[in-house]
Scaffold this active site. Structure first.
Site, PDB file in Angstrom:
ATOM      1  CG  ASP A  15      -1.909  -1.143   1.457  1.00 31.99           C
ATOM      2  OD1 ASP A  15      -1.430  -2.182   0.511  1.00 31.99           O
ATOM      3  OD2 ASP A  15      -2.763  -0.850   2.224  1.00 31.99           O
ATOM      4  NE  ARG A  96      -1.972   2.854  14.008  1.00 31.35           N
ATOM      5  CZ  ARG A  96      -1.083   1.798  13.289  1.00 31.35           C
ATOM      6  NH1 ARG A  96       0.197   2.367  13.321  1.00 31.35           N
ATOM      7  NH2 ARG A  96      -1.380   1.120  12.558  1.00 31.35           N
ATOM      8  CG  ASP A 125      -4.783   2.027  13.118  1.00 28.04           C
ATOM      9  OD1 ASP A 125      -4.652   2.406  14.154  1.00 28.04           O
ATOM     10  OD2 ASP A 125      -4.846   1.021  12.350  1.00 28.04           O
ATOM     11  CB  SER A 177      -5.529  -5.714   8.345  1.00 25.39           C
ATOM     12  OG  SER A 177      -4.814  -4.651   8.856  1.00 25.39           O
TER      13      SER A 177
HETATM   14  N1  ARG Z   1      -8.767  -2.814  15.985  1.00 23.73           N
HETATM   15  C1  ARG Z   1      -7.581  -2.605  16.566  1.00 23.73           C
HETATM   16  C2  ARG Z   1      -7.503  -0.887  16.952  1.00 23.73           C
HETATM   17  O1  ARG Z   1      -8.327  -0.401  16.316  1.00 23.73           O
HETATM   18  C3  ARG Z   1      -6.421  -2.843  15.749  1.00 23.73           C
HETATM   19  C4  ARG Z   1      -6.222  -2.064  14.525  1.00 23.73           C
HETATM   20  C5  ARG Z   1      -5.096  -2.766  13.629  1.00 23.73           C
HETATM   21  N2  ARG Z   1      -4.865  -1.733  12.572  1.00 23.73           N
HETATM   22  C6  ARG Z   1      -4.443  -1.917  11.549  1.00 23.73           C
HETATM   23  N3  ARG Z   1      -3.961  -1.339  10.431  1.00 23.73           N
HETATM   24  N4  ARG Z   1      -4.336  -3.345  11.158  1.00 23.73           N
HETATM   25  O2  ARG Z   1      -6.711  -0.475  17.607  1.00 23.73           O
END
Ligand code: ARG
Length: 411
Positions: A15, A96, A125, A177
């Site tokens: 990506d 993050r 995110d 993911s």
């Molecule tokens: N659902 C979890 C959160 O919002 C994990 C997110 C994982 N992010 C990713 N880009 N795969 O914190």
């Protein structure tokens, strides 16, 4: 005059490789690729600079922010007791803000006008990155290609890459993911979207299958000073080492797996699997130590704060006045949270195996079933009479009213 610059949160995956090219074409920017080393593991960081340049970046930064992540983000989170919806130890969410902070710092250093990231338009995110950027430098433009371009899927990305001569990273077809750092790994998407199905056994990376864990239990002792862990089994460790060590220990006993359906900030429910081996031990041990050292009212109040704190981390509200104020509260509760907790790990499970603190409020003489001269049991009677007075009053009034009603009915 040179072109304007954009700082891109770059992972080296498909990506973000496509995003490099797309940003050049669409915005005519010079691309500054920034990768934060948050402990995603050797494999993911290897050859990153070369890869970024090949994809068309003009500058590359790989920043090791592991220690900052642990010291300034993870430890305060552990002190707060934050756990989202009772299960999620916030591994992605906590990383993050600090990544966002690095992006801003580098943007300012190189004079970039914009920040771009590869988070999709459905997830949490994007919100977390952008809240960090807005809080720290609201003048930076934010570009989220996934919300703008026509590409919908991984195969769209592959087609775009081959059409534009972008070297396609040689990673195996990704069935999930995945987001990994020092604290955790998360899996979402693919076959996990069926919440009625167990994940594949070979998906897990940080923990062994509890059913295949050793037949012998293992004990581990974690020492804290003012709510900050500093030693494992009596050995002092630096923050990053400490988490790595606990990951190893918990991982080999299959401790730290979570399978949950959670509420995303954008409103939908999603199913995710997490492995947070060391974090599971730390969070549990820290709570044990608080139960041993904090007075009742502080402990109870802190529990309500932990819910809010978790929600704020999940929502990306780290750099906010309220989160900072809550951290101030949490901090002042940690004065007495010094001591050691031992845990026994066995086949995916853990129990407390020992408690030791000079600050404990646990007094065996007070609570003993044996005779003692500290506590006069007669006092309990007055306490119960007064504390229960509202119950007594309501009981009396209810009975009076009932009687009146019966009399009215009779007449
Ligand atoms: N659902 C979890 C959160 O919002 C994990 C997110 C994982 N992010 C990713 N880009 N795969 O914190």
């Amino acid at each position: 005059m040179g072109k304007e610059k954009v700082v891109l949160a770059y992972s080296g995956g498909l990506d973000t490789s496509v995003i490099v090219k797309w940003l050049k074409e669409e915005y005519n920017y010079d691309i500054v690729a920034v990768t934060a080393d948050v402990g995603q593991g050797e494999g993911e960081l290897e050859g990153l600079e070369e890869k970024a340049i090949k994809s068309g970046a003009s500058e590359v930064f790989v920043e090791d922010i592991r220690e900052e992540l642990v010291t300034d983000y993870i430890y305060p989170m552990v002190q707060s007791g934050a756990v989202y919806e009772g299960k999620y130890l916030l591994g992605t969410a906590i990383a993050r803000p600090v990544i966002g902070k690095k992006l801003v710092e580098i943007a300012e250093k190189v004079g970039a006008k914009a920040i771009a990231h590869g988070a999709t338009g459905k997830g949490n995110d994007q919100v977390r990155f952008e809240f960090a950027v807005k809080a720290l430098n609201p003048y930076l433009k934010i570009i989220a290609p996934w919300r703008e371009w026509g590409l919908q899927s991984r195969s769209d990305c592959i087609n775009y890459a081959s059409a534009h001569d972008i070297p396609i990273p040689v990673t195996a077809e990704k069935p999930y993911s995945i987001d990994r750092n020092l604290w955790h790994i998360s899996f979402e998407g693919g076959i996990l979207e069926d919440p009625d199905r167990l994940p594949d056994k070979d998906m897990f990376r940080l923990t062994c299958d509890p059913m295949e864990a050793p037949d012998e239990p293992e004990e581990v002792t974690i020492s804290f000073e003012k709510g900050i862990p500093y030693a494992v089994n009596g050995k002092k460790l630096k923050p990053v080492e400490l988490i790595e060590e606990l990951n190893q220990i918990a991982g080999r006993h299959g401790v730290g797996r979570v399978d949950m359906v959670e509420n995303r900030l954008l409103g939908m429910k999603s199913r995710g699997i997490y492995e947070t081996p060391g974090g599971t031990l730390l969070t549990f041990a820290h709570r044990e130590l608080e139960q041993y050292t904090l007075d009742r009212e502080t402990y109870h109040y802190k529990e309500t704060i932990a819910l809010k704190y978790a929600e704020m981390i999940y929502y990306g509200l780290w750099f906010t006045p309220l989160r900072e104020a809550l951290a101030g509260f949490v901090n002042s509760t940690q004065e007495a949270v010094t001591g050691s907790i031992s845990l026994r790990l066995f086949k995916g499970n853990m129990v407390v195996a020992g408690r030791d603190s000079e600050h404990t409020l646990y007094n065996p003489d007070m609570v003993t079933f044996e005779a003692d001269d500290l506590f006069d049991q007669k006092d309990a009677q007055g306490f119960i009479n007064l504390y229960g007075l509202p119950l007594t009053i309501k009981g009396i009034m209810d009975r009076q009213r009932k009687k009146q009603l019966q009399e009215v009915a009779k007449s």
